[in-house]
Enzyme design. Sequence first.
Site, PDB file in Angstrom:
ATOM      1  NE  ARG A 276      37.876  51.044  45.311  1.00 32.66           N
ATOM      2  CZ  ARG A 276      37.912  51.192  46.629  1.00 32.66           C
ATOM      3  NH1 ARG A 276      38.041  52.385  47.166  1.00 32.66           N
ATOM      4  NH2 ARG A 276      37.849  50.138  47.413  1.00 32.66           N
TER       5      ARG A 276
ATOM      6  NE  ARG B 235      41.756  51.221  50.529  1.00 30.42           N
ATOM      7  CZ  ARG B 235      41.087  50.092  50.326  1.00 30.42           C
ATOM      8  NH1 ARG B 235      40.915  49.243  51.323  1.00 30.42           N
ATOM      9  NH2 ARG B 235      40.590  49.800  49.158  1.00 30.42           N
TER      10      ARG B 235
ATOM     11  NE  ARG C 295      38.345  43.886  43.066  1.00 32.06           N
ATOM     12  CZ  ARG C 295      38.687  44.125  44.320  1.00 32.06           C
ATOM     13  NH1 ARG C 295      39.404  43.278  44.985  1.00 32.06           N
ATOM     14  NH2 ARG C 295      38.280  45.216  44.888  1.00 32.06           N
TER      15      ARG C 295
ATOM     16  NE  ARG D 223      37.894  51.584  53.330  1.00 32.97           N
ATOM     17  CZ  ARG D 223      37.846  50.620  52.417  1.00 32.97           C
ATOM     18  NH1 ARG D 223      37.703  49.365  52.799  1.00 32.97           N
ATOM     19  NH2 ARG D 223      37.913  50.909  51.146  1.00 32.97           N
TER      20      ARG D 223
ATOM     21  CE  LYS E 197      35.301  42.936  48.691  1.00 35.55           C
ATOM     22  NZ  LYS E 197      34.759  44.313  48.577  1.00 35.55           N
TER      23      LYS E 197
HETATM   24  P1  AP5 Z   1      35.465  47.089  54.590  1.00 39.72           P
HETATM   25  O1  AP5 Z   1      35.310  45.852  55.408  1.00 39.72           O
HETATM   26  O2  AP5 Z   1      36.791  47.767  54.603  1.00 39.72           O
HETATM   27  O3  AP5 Z   1      34.944  46.840  53.099  1.00 39.72           O
HETATM   28  P2  AP5 Z   1      35.541  45.993  51.913  1.00 39.72           P
HETATM   29  O4  AP5 Z   1      34.396  45.339  51.230  1.00 39.72           O
HETATM   30  O5  AP5 Z   1      36.659  45.108  52.375  1.00 39.72           O
HETATM   31  O6  AP5 Z   1      36.081  47.206  51.032  1.00 39.72           O
HETATM   32  P3  AP5 Z   1      37.400  47.416  50.186  1.00 39.72           P
HETATM   33  O7  AP5 Z   1      37.370  48.836  49.696  1.00 39.72           O
HETATM   34  O8  AP5 Z   1      38.635  47.004  50.929  1.00 39.72           O
HETATM   35  O9  AP5 Z   1      37.136  46.482  49.026  1.00 39.72           O
HETATM   36  P4  AP5 Z   1      37.648  46.603  47.647  1.00 39.72           P
HETATM   37  O10 AP5 Z   1      37.209  45.291  47.169  1.00 39.72           O
HETATM   38  O11 AP5 Z   1      37.246  47.738  46.799  1.00 39.72           O
HETATM   39  O12 AP5 Z   1      39.200  46.936  47.868  1.00 39.72           O
HETATM   40  P5  AP5 Z   1      40.477  45.992  47.935  1.00 39.72           P
HETATM   41  O13 AP5 Z   1      41.300  46.429  49.049  1.00 39.72           O
HETATM   42  O14 AP5 Z   1      40.106  44.552  47.811  1.00 39.72           O
HETATM   43  O15 AP5 Z   1      34.317  48.126  55.064  1.00 39.72           O
HETATM   44  C1  AP5 Z   1      34.218  49.401  54.483  1.00 39.72           C
HETATM   45  C2  AP5 Z   1      33.894  50.439  55.584  1.00 39.72           C
HETATM   46  O16 AP5 Z   1      32.578  50.197  56.073  1.00 39.72           O
HETATM   47  C3  AP5 Z   1      34.823  50.358  56.813  1.00 39.72           C
HETATM   48  O17 AP5 Z   1      35.041  51.645  57.305  1.00 39.72           O
HETATM   49  C4  AP5 Z   1      34.028  49.495  57.818  1.00 39.72           C
HETATM   50  O18 AP5 Z   1      34.369  49.804  59.151  1.00 39.72           O
HETATM   51  C5  AP5 Z   1      32.593  49.880  57.470  1.00 39.72           C
HETATM   52  N1  AP5 Z   1      31.655  48.784  57.630  1.00 39.72           N
HETATM   53  C6  AP5 Z   1      31.856  47.462  57.362  1.00 39.72           C
HETATM   54  N2  AP5 Z   1      30.727  46.739  57.626  1.00 39.72           N
HETATM   55  C7  AP5 Z   1      29.790  47.641  58.038  1.00 39.72           C
HETATM   56  C8  AP5 Z   1      28.414  47.521  58.459  1.00 39.72           C
HETATM   57  N3  AP5 Z   1      27.771  46.339  58.462  1.00 39.72           N
HETATM   58  N4  AP5 Z   1      27.769  48.670  58.811  1.00 39.72           N
HETATM   59  C9  AP5 Z   1      28.404  49.891  58.785  1.00 39.72           C
HETATM   60  N5  AP5 Z   1      29.711  50.054  58.410  1.00 39.72           N
HETATM   61  C10 AP5 Z   1      30.388  48.945  58.048  1.00 39.72           C
HETATM   62  O19 AP5 Z   1      41.165  46.381  46.519  1.00 39.72           O
HETATM   63  C11 AP5 Z   1      41.690  47.670  46.301  1.00 39.72           C
HETATM   64  C12 AP5 Z   1      42.198  47.749  44.861  1.00 39.72           C
HETATM   65  O20 AP5 Z   1      43.224  46.752  44.646  1.00 39.72           O
HETATM   66  C13 AP5 Z   1      41.149  47.458  43.768  1.00 39.72           C
HETATM   67  O21 AP5 Z   1      40.402  48.606  43.433  1.00 39.72           O
HETATM   68  C14 AP5 Z   1      42.058  46.975  42.621  1.00 39.72           C
HETATM   69  O22 AP5 Z   1      42.683  48.053  41.980  1.00 39.72           O
HETATM   70  C15 AP5 Z   1      43.141  46.189  43.348  1.00 39.72           C
HETATM   71  N6  AP5 Z   1      42.810  44.754  43.455  1.00 39.72           N
HETATM   72  C16 AP5 Z   1      42.608  44.043  44.603  1.00 39.72           C
HETATM   73  N7  AP5 Z   1      42.325  42.768  44.319  1.00 39.72           N
HETATM   74  C17 AP5 Z   1      42.361  42.645  42.966  1.00 39.72           C
HETATM   75  C18 AP5 Z   1      42.135  41.570  42.072  1.00 39.72           C
HETATM   76  N8  AP5 Z   1      41.812  40.334  42.507  1.00 39.72           N
HETATM   77  N9  AP5 Z   1      42.238  41.820  40.750  1.00 39.72           N
HETATM   78  C19 AP5 Z   1      42.561  43.036  40.279  1.00 39.72           C
HETATM   79  N10 AP5 Z   1      42.778  44.107  41.079  1.00 39.72           N
HETATM   80  C20 AP5 Z   1      42.678  43.922  42.416  1.00 39.72           C
END
Ligand code: AP5
Length: 214
Positions: free
Chosen positions: A171, A160, A88, A127, A13
Amino acid sequence: MKIIMLGAPGAGKGTQAKMIAEKYGIPHISTGDILRANIKNGTELGAKAKTYMDQGLLVPDDLIVDLVIDRFQSDDCKKGYILDGFPRTIPQAEALDQALAAIGENVDYAINVEVPDENIIRRMSGRRACVGCGATYHIVYNAPKEENKCDVCGGELILRDDDKPETVQKRLGVYHEQTQPLINYYDNKKILKEVDGTVDMKDVFAAICNILGE
Ligand code: AP5
């Protein structure tokens, strides 16, 4: 253009949201990045959020909702924005709809980046995130030019805390239970678009641009 990115942790994402933001000239609002910036800056919100994030749990809705609603009412969001990591939960989605309806607006697209769980674990262990600017890399699929050094700011690249395999499993469980129901929620609203997130990131981006138009 108002876009929501949906998908499991690590589905890509953030990677796609950054590219969309650049191409369409709209801000990328990542709740994960906002929370990590608060942790880094030692704020009260950051301290509260960290206890949940480190366990792979969602931060409570009441800590997140107002933060996002304030953010998308800023001047730079007039042309639209991409929400990455929000909503979410169903209550977050309902709060978003209410806030938008109050100003006569609505979400245009909810894009679900589909990646099966078995691919996710592999991706997350590779990552790396920049401690300086938050740019994201993958040691195989999107490697930095120099090992452990950010191409953008030269900062150190780290795994991370919540990308350790046991936390990723947690997660994923939380995602299936609390976030996946949003797919039906937006399908019922007729704004859901699905893309295959298992292909090369450039091809995922091309599929999204095809949906959004040039
Ligand atoms: P990446 O693009 O980083 O993936 P992502 O979907 O953004 O993953 P996140 O882990 O950031 O999402 P998340 O939703 O769990 O975490 P967030 O930071 O929002 O890609 C992943 C990897 O794959 C990278 O290395 C990339 O290079 C690679 N890649 C990408 N595309 C690829 C492809 N096509 N082929 C191969 N490789 C590829 O949230 C973290 C924490 O914050 C949550 O767990 C929660 O505790 C809290 N939080 C955040 N938002 C909320 C909310 N709204 N409500 C409650 N808690 C929240």
